[in-house]
Design a protein around this motif. Structure first.
Motif, PDB file in Angstrom:
ATOM      1  N   ASP A 314       0.876  -1.167   0.000  1.00  0.00           N
ATOM      2  CA  ASP A 314       0.000   0.000   0.000  1.00  0.00           C
ATOM      3  C   ASP A 314       0.918   1.223   0.000  1.00  0.00           C
ATOM      4  O   ASP A 314       1.660   1.448   0.964  1.00  0.00           O
ATOM      5  N   PRO A 315       0.915   2.030  -1.070  1.00  0.00           N
ATOM      6  CA  PRO A 315       1.868   3.150  -1.122  1.00  0.00           C
ATOM      7  C   PRO A 315       1.645   4.189  -0.033  1.00  0.00           C
ATOM      8  O   PRO A 315       2.556   4.963   0.278  1.00  0.00           O
ATOM      9  N   GLU A 316       0.444   4.197   0.559  1.00  0.00           N
ATOM     10  CA  GLU A 316       0.167   5.166   1.626  1.00  0.00           C
ATOM     11  C   GLU A 316       0.842   4.769   2.932  1.00  0.00           C
ATOM     12  O   GLU A 316       1.282   5.622   3.702  1.00  0.00           O
ATOM     13  N   THR A 317       0.930   3.463   3.193  1.00  0.00           N
ATOM     14  CA  THR A 317       1.489   2.990   4.466  1.00  0.00           C
ATOM     15  C   THR A 317       2.863   2.350   4.315  1.00  0.00           C
ATOM     16  O   THR A 317       3.605   2.239   5.285  1.00  0.00           O
ATOM     17  N   GLY A 318       3.188   1.913   3.102  1.00  0.00           N
ATOM     18  CA  GLY A 318       4.443   1.198   2.899  1.00  0.00           C
ATOM     19  C   GLY A 318       4.385  -0.251   3.320  1.00  0.00           C
ATOM     20  O   GLY A 318       5.400  -0.959   3.240  1.00  0.00           O
ATOM     21  N   ARG A 319       3.230  -0.724   3.749  1.00  0.00           N
ATOM     22  CA  ARG A 319       3.102  -2.102   4.235  1.00  0.00           C
ATOM     23  C   ARG A 319       2.543  -3.013   3.151  1.00  0.00           C
ATOM     24  O   ARG A 319       1.763  -2.562   2.301  1.00  0.00           O
ATOM     25  N   PRO A 320       2.904  -4.296   3.183  1.00  0.00           N
ATOM     26  CA  PRO A 320       2.377  -5.227   2.176  1.00  0.00           C
ATOM     27  C   PRO A 320       0.859  -5.304   2.228  1.00  0.00           C
ATOM     28  O   PRO A 320       0.258  -5.299   3.314  1.00  0.00           O
ATOM     29  N   VAL A 321       0.238  -5.366   1.071  1.00  0.00           N
ATOM     30  CA  VAL A 321      -1.202  -5.597   1.011  1.00  0.00           C
ATOM     31  C   VAL A 321      -1.443  -7.089   1.233  1.00  0.00           C
ATOM     32  O   VAL A 321      -0.534  -7.906   1.074  1.00  0.00           O
ATOM     33  N   PRO A 322      -2.647  -7.492   1.622  1.00  0.00           N
ATOM     34  CA  PRO A 322      -2.928  -8.924   1.755  1.00  0.00           C
ATOM     35  C   PRO A 322      -2.781  -9.642   0.415  1.00  0.00           C
ATOM     36  O   PRO A 322      -2.973  -9.036  -0.651  1.00  0.00           O
ATOM     37  N   TYR A 323      -2.449 -10.924   0.461  1.00  0.00           N
ATOM     38  CA  TYR A 323      -2.412 -11.714  -0.772  1.00  0.00           C
ATOM     39  C   TYR A 323      -3.767 -11.641  -1.467  1.00  0.00           C
ATOM     40  O   TYR A 323      -4.826 -11.678  -0.822  1.00  0.00           O
ATOM     41  N   GLY A 324      -3.729 -11.526  -2.782  1.00  0.00           N
ATOM     42  CA  GLY A 324      -4.961 -11.412  -3.552  1.00  0.00           C
ATOM     43  C   GLY A 324      -5.455  -9.999  -3.734  1.00  0.00           C
ATOM     44  O   GLY A 324      -6.428  -9.771  -4.461  1.00  0.00           O
ATOM     45  N   ARG A 351      -0.929  -9.079  -5.395  1.00  0.00           N
ATOM     46  CA  ARG A 351       0.103  -9.772  -4.634  1.00  0.00           C
ATOM     47  C   ARG A 351      -0.206 -11.270  -4.581  1.00  0.00           C
ATOM     48  O   ARG A 351      -1.314 -11.685  -4.222  1.00  0.00           O
ATOM     49  N   VAL A 352       0.796 -12.088  -4.952  1.00  0.00           N
ATOM     50  CA  VAL A 352       0.647 -13.535  -5.034  1.00  0.00           C
ATOM     51  C   VAL A 352       1.810 -14.183  -4.266  1.00  0.00           C
ATOM     52  O   VAL A 352       2.949 -13.717  -4.369  1.00  0.00           O
ATOM     53  N   PRO A 353       1.543 -15.255  -3.513  1.00  0.00           N
ATOM     54  CA  PRO A 353       2.664 -15.941  -2.858  1.00  0.00           C
ATOM     55  C   PRO A 353       3.650 -16.480  -3.884  1.00  0.00           C
ATOM     56  O   PRO A 353       3.259 -16.996  -4.941  1.00  0.00           O
TER      57      PRO A 353
END
Length: 382
Positions: A314-324, A351-353
């Motif tokens: 998420d470019p707003e938080t810098g944290r990974p988005v959930p898979y899918g 985002r994919v594993p």
């Protein structure tokens, strides 16, 4: 927090770098990296040691508010670095060559980004990385029957992008005759930007006319070009017929390659194996389509880790988005050649594993953002 210079990291480095074994990051390498964190730590030591690092990073390290040697131990720690790729628009490329290559280093290949959002950025490919990447790129082609010794037609830019030069090396590994149709994607972007749609279409016709002559007269088993040009080719019945008569492999190179595109190309070109490479000059390489996907599965691109790794955030938080979920793609390139961490790309993806053993995420349904760095993103023929 003190800077690297204030914390004394660089003097400590001088005494320790001389005794460091850098064999884990030596290239070319045929065996996989069993311990990616150890690989990362060795690469960081290489790039931030005065005896081995490049002038650019040794100076840039003094501006960091952390010490890469002590604070970067996992791939997640690469998020500590600022995204420096915009600085590569102006840096003297000689400052990007690591001192560890010796006083008379090999001459690097210099490739540029597409210049979609401003002046082009530049990356250096030392010969060892170019050999490593080419072998990875060609491995799947070497496994497909019928491709060796045939002709390879590349419809794409010969320079200043990496696209054309890599194809030249791939053709050599395949013992193939290389045919090229040069493409200027920057010119097409300018045409699109000023609304000259007819001129852009005429340019595409000009490119396809040249490609058609080669396809009709030469023994071509591999066709490599961009997904938008593949779609244009698929609308030309004469080109479709000649491709179905002889081409065994269709290789796309670009982000616009989803399951709909793949399905259409598979239907129109049933005799060819259709694959795509999602690449970027700023990662000095690419990710290729995952094998074994059905026509109903999304197109998934797996990275060449640990050299190239993705995360989708998420470019707003810098944290990974959930898979899918969709987020913006962050790319890292970590090799002996260059150190380019935490590059927020102008693409979004699902985002994919990753497959077992891969560092970081895989990506699917890649598409460009509409604006990036305050500039409209125009893909043109990419």
């Amino acid at each position: 927090m003190p800077t690297a210079a204030e914390s004394g990291g660089m003097p400590e480095l001088r005494s320790r770098a001389r005794d460091t074994d850098f064999s884990l990051i030596d290239l070319p390498r045929t065996e996989p990296i069993d311990d990616p964190p150890a690989y990362l730590r060795e690469a960081v030591r290489w790039h931030f040691s005065p005896e081995t690092g490049c002038p650019y990073w040794l100076k840039r390290a003094e501006m960091l508010d952390f010490n890469p040697l002590t604070d970067v131990t996992t791939f997640e720690d690469l998020a500590l670095f600022p995204n420096i790729v915009d600085e590569l628009r102006d840096v003297d490329v000689r400052e990007l060559v690591p001192a560890g290559y010796g006083p008379n280093p090999p001459i690097p290949a210099v490739y540029e980004s597409g210049g979609t959002t401003g002046a082009p950025k530049r990356a250096v490919f030392m010969p060892d990385w170019e050999e490593q990447f080419t072998a990875w790129y060609a491995a799947e082609l070497l496994e497909q029957p019928g491709l060796r010794d045939g002709g390879l037609l590349m419809v794409g830019p010969s320079g200043p992008h990496m696209f054309g030069q890599i194809q030249r090396r791939v053709a050599a590994l395949l013992n193939s005759v290389l045919f090229t149709i040069d493409l200027d994607p920057r010119w097409v972007k300018k045409l699109v930007a000023r609304g000259a749609v007819d001129e852009a279409a005429a340019y595409v016709d000009h490119i396809l006319e040249q490609a058609g002559h080669i396809l009709r007269t030469q023994d071509i088993t591999i066709l490599t070009t961009t997904p938008p040009l593949l779609q244009a080719i698929a609308r030309d019945d004469d080109l479709v017929d000649v491709i179905n008569d002889k081409v065994l492999r269709i290789q796309g190179g670009g982000a616009h390659f989803d399951e709909d595109t793949r399905g259409i190309l598979r239907e129109i070109f049933p005799n060819a194996k259709v694959r795509n490479i999602y690449g970027s000059t700023m990662i000095l390489g690419a990710a290729r389509t995952r094998e074994g996907l059905s026509e109903h599965d999304p197109v998934i691109h797996d990275a060449q880790s640990p050299y190239i790794t993705f995360s989708v955030i998420d470019p707003e938080t810098g944290r990974p988005v959930p898979y899918g979920q969709r987020g913006q793609v962050v790319m890292n390139h970590i090799s002996k050649t260059m150190f380019l961490p935490n590059n927020l790309e102008r693409d979004t993806a699902i985002r994919v594993p990753g497959p077992e053993g891969q560092v970081g995420d895989s990506v699917s349904e890649v598409k460009p953002v509409e604006t990036f760095g305050g500039e409209a993103v125009i893909e043109g023929v990419y």
